[in-house]
Design an enzyme around this catalytic site. Structure first.
Site, mmCIF file in Angstrom:
data_model
loop_
_atom_site.group_PDB
_atom_site.id
_atom_site.type_symbol
_atom_site.label_atom_id
_atom_site.label_comp_id
_atom_site.label_asym_id
_atom_site.label_seq_id
_atom_site.Cartn_x
_atom_site.Cartn_y
_atom_site.Cartn_z
ATOM 1 C CE LYS A 13 -15.883 26.757 54.704
ATOM 2 N NZ LYS A 13 -17.215 27.372 54.746
ATOM 3 N NE ARG A 88 -18.293 21.146 56.406
ATOM 4 C CZ ARG A 88 -17.892 21.791 55.315
ATOM 5 N NH1 ARG A 88 -16.710 21.603 54.810
ATOM 6 N NH2 ARG A 88 -18.688 22.651 54.746
ATOM 7 N NE ARG A 127 -20.814 29.228 46.490
ATOM 8 C CZ ARG A 127 -20.458 28.557 47.571
ATOM 9 N NH1 ARG A 127 -19.303 28.785 48.146
ATOM 10 N NH2 ARG A 127 -21.268 27.673 48.092
ATOM 11 N NE ARG A 160 -20.910 24.655 46.416
ATOM 12 C CZ ARG A 160 -20.195 24.781 47.536
ATOM 13 N NH1 ARG A 160 -19.010 25.376 47.500
ATOM 14 N NH2 ARG A 160 -20.638 24.326 48.680
ATOM 15 N NE ARG A 171 -23.893 24.314 52.014
ATOM 16 C CZ ARG A 171 -23.668 25.218 51.071
ATOM 17 N NH1 ARG A 171 -24.624 25.517 50.198
ATOM 18 N NH2 ARG A 171 -22.498 25.822 50.993
HETATM 19 P P1 AP5 Z 1 -16.918 31.310 49.394
HETATM 20 O O1 AP5 Z 1 -15.518 31.772 49.527
HETATM 21 O O2 AP5 Z 1 -17.256 30.409 48.261
HETATM 22 O O3 AP5 Z 1 -17.447 30.717 50.799
HETATM 23 P P2 AP5 Z 1 -17.102 29.363 51.545
HETATM 24 O O4 AP5 Z 1 -16.947 29.687 52.970
HETATM 25 O O5 AP5 Z 1 -15.993 28.639 50.858
HETATM 26 O O6 AP5 Z 1 -18.495 28.617 51.350
HETATM 27 P P3 AP5 Z 1 -18.816 27.115 50.967
HETATM 28 O O7 AP5 Z 1 -20.243 27.095 50.516
HETATM 29 O O8 AP5 Z 1 -17.808 26.556 50.021
HETATM 30 O O9 AP5 Z 1 -18.723 26.421 52.341
HETATM 31 P P4 AP5 Z 1 -19.275 25.068 52.747
HETATM 32 O O10 AP5 Z 1 -18.493 24.797 53.943
HETATM 33 O O11 AP5 Z 1 -20.742 25.029 52.889
HETATM 34 O O12 AP5 Z 1 -19.024 24.151 51.452
HETATM 35 P P5 AP5 Z 1 -17.909 23.084 51.079
HETATM 36 O O13 AP5 Z 1 -17.677 23.159 49.652
HETATM 37 O O14 AP5 Z 1 -16.769 23.180 52.005
HETATM 38 O O15 AP5 Z 1 -17.839 32.632 49.334
HETATM 39 C C1 AP5 Z 1 -19.245 32.560 49.194
HETATM 40 C C2 AP5 Z 1 -19.743 33.691 48.303
HETATM 41 O O16 AP5 Z 1 -19.548 34.943 48.978
HETATM 42 C C3 AP5 Z 1 -19.006 33.834 46.954
HETATM 43 O O17 AP5 Z 1 -19.922 34.240 45.997
HETATM 44 C C4 AP5 Z 1 -17.953 34.934 47.207
HETATM 45 O O18 AP5 Z 1 -17.627 35.644 46.037
HETATM 46 C C5 AP5 Z 1 -18.684 35.816 48.230
HETATM 47 N N1 AP5 Z 1 -17.791 36.441 49.207
HETATM 48 C C6 AP5 Z 1 -16.724 35.867 49.832
HETATM 49 N N2 AP5 Z 1 -16.160 36.735 50.700
HETATM 50 C C7 AP5 Z 1 -16.895 37.884 50.634
HETATM 51 C C8 AP5 Z 1 -16.807 39.154 51.300
HETATM 52 N N3 AP5 Z 1 -15.849 39.407 52.206
HETATM 53 N N4 AP5 Z 1 -17.736 40.085 50.993
HETATM 54 C C9 AP5 Z 1 -18.711 39.835 50.066
HETATM 55 N N5 AP5 Z 1 -18.833 38.649 49.406
HETATM 56 C C10 AP5 Z 1 -17.936 37.685 49.688
HETATM 57 O O19 AP5 Z 1 -18.704 21.745 51.405
HETATM 58 C C11 AP5 Z 1 -19.815 21.383 50.624
HETATM 59 C C12 AP5 Z 1 -20.399 20.066 51.136
HETATM 60 O O20 AP5 Z 1 -19.414 19.025 51.021
HETATM 61 C C13 AP5 Z 1 -20.805 20.058 52.615
HETATM 62 O O21 AP5 Z 1 -22.106 20.564 52.808
HETATM 63 C C14 AP5 Z 1 -20.712 18.553 52.923
HETATM 64 O O22 AP5 Z 1 -21.807 17.859 52.420
HETATM 65 C C15 AP5 Z 1 -19.482 18.133 52.126
HETATM 66 N N6 AP5 Z 1 -18.235 18.274 52.915
HETATM 67 C C16 AP5 Z 1 -17.186 19.088 52.660
HETATM 68 N N7 AP5 Z 1 -16.238 18.970 53.607
HETATM 69 C C17 AP5 Z 1 -16.704 18.045 54.485
HETATM 70 C C18 AP5 Z 1 -16.192 17.500 55.688
HETATM 71 N N8 AP5 Z 1 -15.002 17.884 56.189
HETATM 72 N N9 AP5 Z 1 -16.950 16.580 56.342
HETATM 73 C C19 AP5 Z 1 -18.133 16.163 55.844
HETATM 74 N N10 AP5 Z 1 -18.690 16.648 54.730
HETATM 75 C C20 AP5 Z 1 -17.971 17.583 54.041
HETATM 76 MG MG MG Z 2 -15.778 26.807 49.840
#
Ligand code: AP5
Ligand code: MG
Length: 219
Positions: A13, A88, A127, A160, A171
């Site tokens: 994402k 979410r 990552r 992270r 997660r």
């Molecule tokens: P990356 O692009 O970083 O993936 P992502 O989908 O953004 O993953 P996140 O871990 O950020 O998602 P998340 O939803 O768990 O975390 P968030 O920060 O939103 O890519 C991942 C890796 O793969 C990287 O190394 C990249 O280089 C590689 N990659 C990407 N595309 C690729 C491809 N095509 N091929 C190969 N490699 C690739 O949330 C974190 C926490 O915050 C949650 O757990 C929760 O506690 C809280 N939170 C956030 N939003 C909310 C909400 N709306 N409600 C409640 N709690 C929330």
């Molecule tokens: Mg992200």
């Protein structure tokens, strides 16, 4: 244009969002990034959010909805936003609809980046993120030119706290139980599109961009 990018943890994402916001001149709103900034700044909200994030749980809806509402009300959002990782839960999706109505904003597309679980684990455990500008890398799939140094700003890369195997598994469970129901919510509104995220970063980007160009053309 206003879009939501969803998908399981590690699907890409944030990686896609970094490119899409440039291509379509959108404001990137990532609730995860907002919480990580609040933690870094040591705010009360950051302290609360960290308790949930470290366990792989969701931060309570009222906290998340509050920060998104505040952010969406800022004038720079009038030109278009990309919501990354929000909503979410069904409650968040419903609250978002109310906020959007008040602000006269319409969502044009909800794009889900989908990837199998084993691959998600590989992606998350490899990552690395820039401590300074937040650019995301992967030690194998998207490495920086110099090990542990950001290509863009020279900042130090870090892993992270929630990218451990155990927390990632939690997660993923949370995603299936609490977030997947919103797929149906947006399917009913005719906004939902799933893209195969198990391809190269460029291919996934091309697919999403094509879809958004078509929508723009219609608007
Ligand atoms: P990356 O692009 O970083 O993936 P992502 O989908 O953004 O993953 P996140 O871990 O950020 O998602 P998340 O939803 O768990 O975390 P968030 O920060 O939103 O890519 C991942 C890796 O793969 C990287 O190394 C990249 O280089 C590689 N990659 C990407 N595309 C690729 C491809 N095509 N091929 C190969 N490699 C690739 O949330 C974190 C926490 O915050 C949650 O757990 C929760 O506690 C809280 N939170 C956030 N939003 C909310 C909400 N709306 N409600 C409640 N709690 C929330
Ligand atoms: Mg992200």
């Amino acid at each position: 244009m206003n879009i939501i990018v969803m998908g399981p943890p590690g699907a890409g994402k944030g990686t896609q969002a970094e490119r899409l916001v440039k291509e379509f001149s959108l404001v990137h709103i990532s609730t995860g990034d907002m919480f990580r900034s609040a933690i870094k700044e040591g705010t009360e909200m950051g302290r609360k959010a960290k308790e949930y994030m470290d366990k792989g749980a969701l931060v309570p809806d009222e906290i998340v909805v509050g920060i998104v509402k505040e952010r969406l009300s800022k004038p720079d959002c009038a030109g278009g936003v990309l919501l990354d990782g929000f909503p979410r839960t069904i409650q968040q999706a419903e609250a978002l609809d109310e906020v959007l109505q008040d602000l006269n904003i319409t969502i044009n597309a909800v794009v889900s980046v989908d990837v199998e679980e084993d691959e998600l684990l590989n992606r998350l455990t490899g990552r690395r993120v820039c401590r300074n500008c937040g650019t995301t890398y992967h030690i194998k799939f998207n490495p920086p030119k110099v090990r542990n140094i950001c290509d863009h700003c020279g900042g130090e890369l870090y892993q992270r706290d929630d990218d451990t195997v155990e927390t990632v598994k939690e997660r993923l469970k949370v995603y299936k139980k609490q977030t997947m129901p919103i797929i149906d919510y947006y399917q009913r509104k005719g906004l939902f599109l799933s893209v195969d995220g198990a391809r190269s970063i460029d291919d996934v980007f091309a697919d999403i961009s094509d879809h958004l160009e078509k929508i723009k053309g219609r608007g």
